[in-house]
Motif scaffolding. Sequence first.
Motif, PDB file in Angstrom:
ATOM      1  N   MET A 182       0.815  -1.221   0.000  1.00  0.00           N
ATOM      2  CA  MET A 182       0.000   0.000   0.000  1.00  0.00           C
ATOM      3  C   MET A 182       0.845   1.265   0.000  1.00  0.00           C
ATOM      4  O   MET A 182       0.372   2.333  -0.390  1.00  0.00           O
ATOM      5  CB  MET A 182      -0.955  -0.017   1.190  1.00  0.00           C
ATOM      6  CG  MET A 182      -2.074  -1.036   1.047  1.00  0.00           C
ATOM      7  SD  MET A 182      -3.321  -0.890   2.322  1.00  0.00           S
ATOM      8  CE  MET A 182      -2.359  -1.408   3.734  1.00  0.00           C
ATOM      9  N   THR A 183       2.078   1.172   0.453  1.00  0.00           N
ATOM     10  CA  THR A 183       2.939   2.354   0.475  1.00  0.00           C
ATOM     11  C   THR A 183       4.001   2.323  -0.619  1.00  0.00           C
ATOM     12  O   THR A 183       4.839   3.224  -0.680  1.00  0.00           O
ATOM     13  CB  THR A 183       3.637   2.469   1.844  1.00  0.00           C
ATOM     14  OG1 THR A 183       4.408   1.281   2.094  1.00  0.00           O
ATOM     15  CG2 THR A 183       2.618   2.650   2.961  1.00  0.00           C
ATOM     16  N   GLY A 184       3.976   1.301  -1.477  1.00  0.00           N
ATOM     17  CA  GLY A 184       5.059   1.114  -2.438  1.00  0.00           C
ATOM     18  C   GLY A 184       4.788   1.629  -3.835  1.00  0.00           C
ATOM     19  O   GLY A 184       5.612   1.405  -4.736  1.00  0.00           O
ATOM     20  N   TYR A 185       3.668   2.300  -4.056  1.00  0.00           N
ATOM     21  CA  TYR A 185       3.388   2.824  -5.393  1.00  0.00           C
ATOM     22  C   TYR A 185       4.378   3.935  -5.752  1.00  0.00           C
ATOM     23  O   TYR A 185       4.674   4.806  -4.926  1.00  0.00           O
ATOM     24  CB  TYR A 185       1.963   3.379  -5.457  1.00  0.00           C
ATOM     25  CG  TYR A 185       0.892   2.319  -5.472  1.00  0.00           C
ATOM     26  CD1 TYR A 185       0.404   1.819  -6.666  1.00  0.00           C
ATOM     27  CD2 TYR A 185       0.359   1.827  -4.282  1.00  0.00           C
ATOM     28  CE1 TYR A 185      -0.600   0.858  -6.688  1.00  0.00           C
ATOM     29  CE2 TYR A 185      -0.629   0.863  -4.288  1.00  0.00           C
ATOM     30  CZ  TYR A 185      -1.109   0.383  -5.497  1.00  0.00           C
ATOM     31  OH  TYR A 185      -2.086  -0.575  -5.501  1.00  0.00           O
ATOM     32  N   CYS A 186       4.889   3.885  -6.966  1.00  0.00           N
ATOM     33  CA  CYS A 186       5.830   4.895  -7.432  1.00  0.00           C
ATOM     34  C   CYS A 186       5.835   4.901  -8.959  1.00  0.00           C
ATOM     35  O   CYS A 186       5.163   4.075  -9.599  1.00  0.00           O
ATOM     36  CB  CYS A 186       7.246   4.628  -6.891  1.00  0.00           C
ATOM     37  SG  CYS A 186       7.934   3.024  -7.377  1.00  0.00           S
ATOM     38  N   ASP A 187       6.574   5.825  -9.530  1.00  0.00           N
ATOM     39  CA  ASP A 187       6.684   5.898 -10.981  1.00  0.00           C
ATOM     40  C   ASP A 187       7.534   4.741 -11.487  1.00  0.00           C
ATOM     41  O   ASP A 187       8.532   4.366 -10.857  1.00  0.00           O
ATOM     42  CB  ASP A 187       7.312   7.223 -11.405  1.00  0.00           C
ATOM     43  CG  ASP A 187       6.425   8.415 -11.048  1.00  0.00           C
ATOM     44  OD1 ASP A 187       5.197   8.229 -11.028  1.00  0.00           O
ATOM     45  OD2 ASP A 187       6.972   9.507 -10.780  1.00  0.00           O
ATOM     46  N   PRO A 188       7.172   4.156 -12.626  1.00  0.00           N
ATOM     47  CA  PRO A 188       7.972   3.050 -13.164  1.00  0.00           C
ATOM     48  C   PRO A 188       9.336   3.531 -13.604  1.00  0.00           C
ATOM     49  O   PRO A 188       9.521   4.695 -13.979  1.00  0.00           O
ATOM     50  CB  PRO A 188       7.135   2.563 -14.354  1.00  0.00           C
ATOM     51  CG  PRO A 188       6.318   3.746 -14.752  1.00  0.00           C
ATOM     52  CD  PRO A 188       6.026   4.482 -13.475  1.00  0.00           C
ATOM     53  N   PRO A 189      10.339   2.663 -13.555  1.00  0.00           N
ATOM     54  CA  PRO A 189      11.686   3.064 -14.002  1.00  0.00           C
ATOM     55  C   PRO A 189      11.720   3.300 -15.507  1.00  0.00           C
ATOM     56  O   PRO A 189      10.803   2.920 -16.242  1.00  0.00           O
ATOM     57  CB  PRO A 189      12.548   1.865 -13.593  1.00  0.00           C
ATOM     58  CG  PRO A 189      11.598   0.713 -13.543  1.00  0.00           C
ATOM     59  CD  PRO A 189      10.287   1.273 -13.091  1.00  0.00           C
ATOM     60  N   ALA A 190      12.782   3.937 -15.943  1.00  0.00           N
ATOM     61  CA  ALA A 190      12.922   4.243 -17.367  1.00  0.00           C
ATOM     62  C   ALA A 190      12.921   2.956 -18.186  1.00  0.00           C
ATOM     63  O   ALA A 190      13.608   1.990 -17.846  1.00  0.00           O
ATOM     64  CB  ALA A 190      14.214   5.023 -17.605  1.00  0.00           C
ATOM     65  N   GLY A 191      12.129   2.951 -19.236  1.00  0.00           N
ATOM     66  CA  GLY A 191      12.044   1.782 -20.097  1.00  0.00           C
ATOM     67  C   GLY A 191      10.953   0.806 -19.722  1.00  0.00           C
ATOM     68  O   GLY A 191      10.683  -0.134 -20.472  1.00  0.00           O
ATOM     69  N   LYS A 192      10.320   1.002 -18.566  1.00  0.00           N
ATOM     70  CA  LYS A 192       9.240   0.132 -18.112  1.00  0.00           C
ATOM     71  C   LYS A 192       7.923   0.715 -18.588  1.00  0.00           C
ATOM     72  O   LYS A 192       7.476   1.760 -18.112  1.00  0.00           O
ATOM     73  CB  LYS A 192       9.252   0.004 -16.592  1.00  0.00           C
ATOM     74  CG  LYS A 192       8.107  -0.806 -16.001  1.00  0.00           C
ATOM     75  CD  LYS A 192       8.251  -2.281 -16.269  1.00  0.00           C
ATOM     76  CE  LYS A 192       7.201  -3.075 -15.514  1.00  0.00           C
ATOM     77  NZ  LYS A 192       7.312  -4.530 -15.746  1.00  0.00           N
ATOM     78  N   GLU A 193       7.276   0.053 -19.528  1.00  0.00           N
ATOM     79  CA  GLU A 193       6.005   0.529 -20.056  1.00  0.00           C
ATOM     80  C   GLU A 193       4.864  -0.197 -19.358  1.00  0.00           C
ATOM     81  O   GLU A 193       4.861  -1.422 -19.246  1.00  0.00           O
ATOM     82  CB  GLU A 193       5.942   0.289 -21.567  1.00  0.00           C
ATOM     83  CG  GLU A 193       6.974   1.084 -22.362  1.00  0.00           C
ATOM     84  CD  GLU A 193       6.815   0.877 -23.853  1.00  0.00           C
ATOM     85  OE1 GLU A 193       5.874   0.153 -24.256  1.00  0.00           O
ATOM     86  OE2 GLU A 193       7.628   1.449 -24.610  1.00  0.00           O
ATOM     87  N   MET A 194       3.894   0.580 -18.885  1.00  0.00           N
ATOM     88  CA  MET A 194       2.743   0.031 -18.185  1.00  0.00           C
ATOM     89  C   MET A 194       1.543  -0.004 -19.123  1.00  0.00           C
ATOM     90  O   MET A 194       1.269   0.960 -19.839  1.00  0.00           O
ATOM     91  CB  MET A 194       2.418   0.867 -16.946  1.00  0.00           C
ATOM     92  CG  MET A 194       3.578   1.032 -15.978  1.00  0.00           C
ATOM     93  SD  MET A 194       4.189  -0.536 -15.318  1.00  0.00           S
ATOM     94  CE  MET A 194       2.731  -1.109 -14.448  1.00  0.00           C
ATOM     95  N   LEU A 195       0.845  -1.111 -19.122  1.00  0.00           N
ATOM     96  CA  LEU A 195      -0.362  -1.232 -19.925  1.00  0.00           C
ATOM     97  C   LEU A 195      -1.464  -0.361 -19.343  1.00  0.00           C
ATOM     98  O   LEU A 195      -1.447  -0.031 -18.143  1.00  0.00           O
ATOM     99  CB  LEU A 195      -0.817  -2.691 -19.973  1.00  0.00           C
ATOM    100  CG  LEU A 195       0.134  -3.675 -20.661  1.00  0.00           C
ATOM    101  CD1 LEU A 195      -0.401  -5.093 -20.546  1.00  0.00           C
ATOM    102  CD2 LEU A 195       0.361  -3.293 -22.105  1.00  0.00           C
TER     103      LEU A 195
END
Length: 270
Positions: A162-175
């Motif tokens: 619940m506290t671990g949401y963050c922006d994805p690293p460079a190159g990681k594409e999210m659907l």
Amino acid sequence: RLSTMQAVRSTIPVAAAASAIVTLTGPSKCNDDHIPSLDIGWSHHGPVASFDAKSIRRGYQVYKEVCASCHSLERIAFRNLSEYGAWSEAEVKAMAADEDVVDGPDDQGEMFDRPGKASDMFPSPYANEEAARAANSGAYPPDLTLMVKARHAGVNYIFNLMTGYCDPPAGKEMLPGLHYNPYFSGSAIGMPPPLMDGAVTYPDGTEATVSQMAKDVSCFLAWAAEPEHDDRKKMGMKIICALGFAAAITGYMKRVRWAPLKTRKIEYVN
């Protein structure tokens, strides 16, 4: 000596091969598709530690106002709250009466809604799994009753998730519809960040930060997975004390009974 050296040299390849097999077949976390959950250090962990009743009350509030819109607690009844002791019986009855429970059939064979009772289970937000998936873009929100026991890291996993949401690293594409969380398996989770600062207002004046709410609801879910936690530890300590007392009495009686026999002197006279 030569034969001994040859025997030692012949065992070296065997030992090396065995070591390689153990290394390759042993568990390795470097291949995991998520970050291992960090141990937060909970107050109820320990042989004589109990749950924090105030934290459980706050955690129930977070569940009710944030989590209950999607997740159920199908194996918990309202009366379990008063049995634990963090709520009075009158409070539990009032909480249950605020819920509409489907009951029936009546004399006409129809189902009807009635105010909840303390013996009722927590209501589910959806009528069935299909309705839950339709409301969540195909994702099925799991029941949270045993979620702490269903995950390897237990309550630490719930808090870190619940506290671990963050922006994805460079190159990681999210659907589309997925969110990056490194503590979730695969790091792509369909549930958006559920908590934000000030999402609830605690009656006791505790500041409702994300970490505080995550800690409280994690503690509540840990209790929901094991409502008998405190009673089990109390009974365990009673049993340990009883067994220790019985062992002391047994040792004393053994010395009393056998000491004269073991220390007696037998003489044979012609």
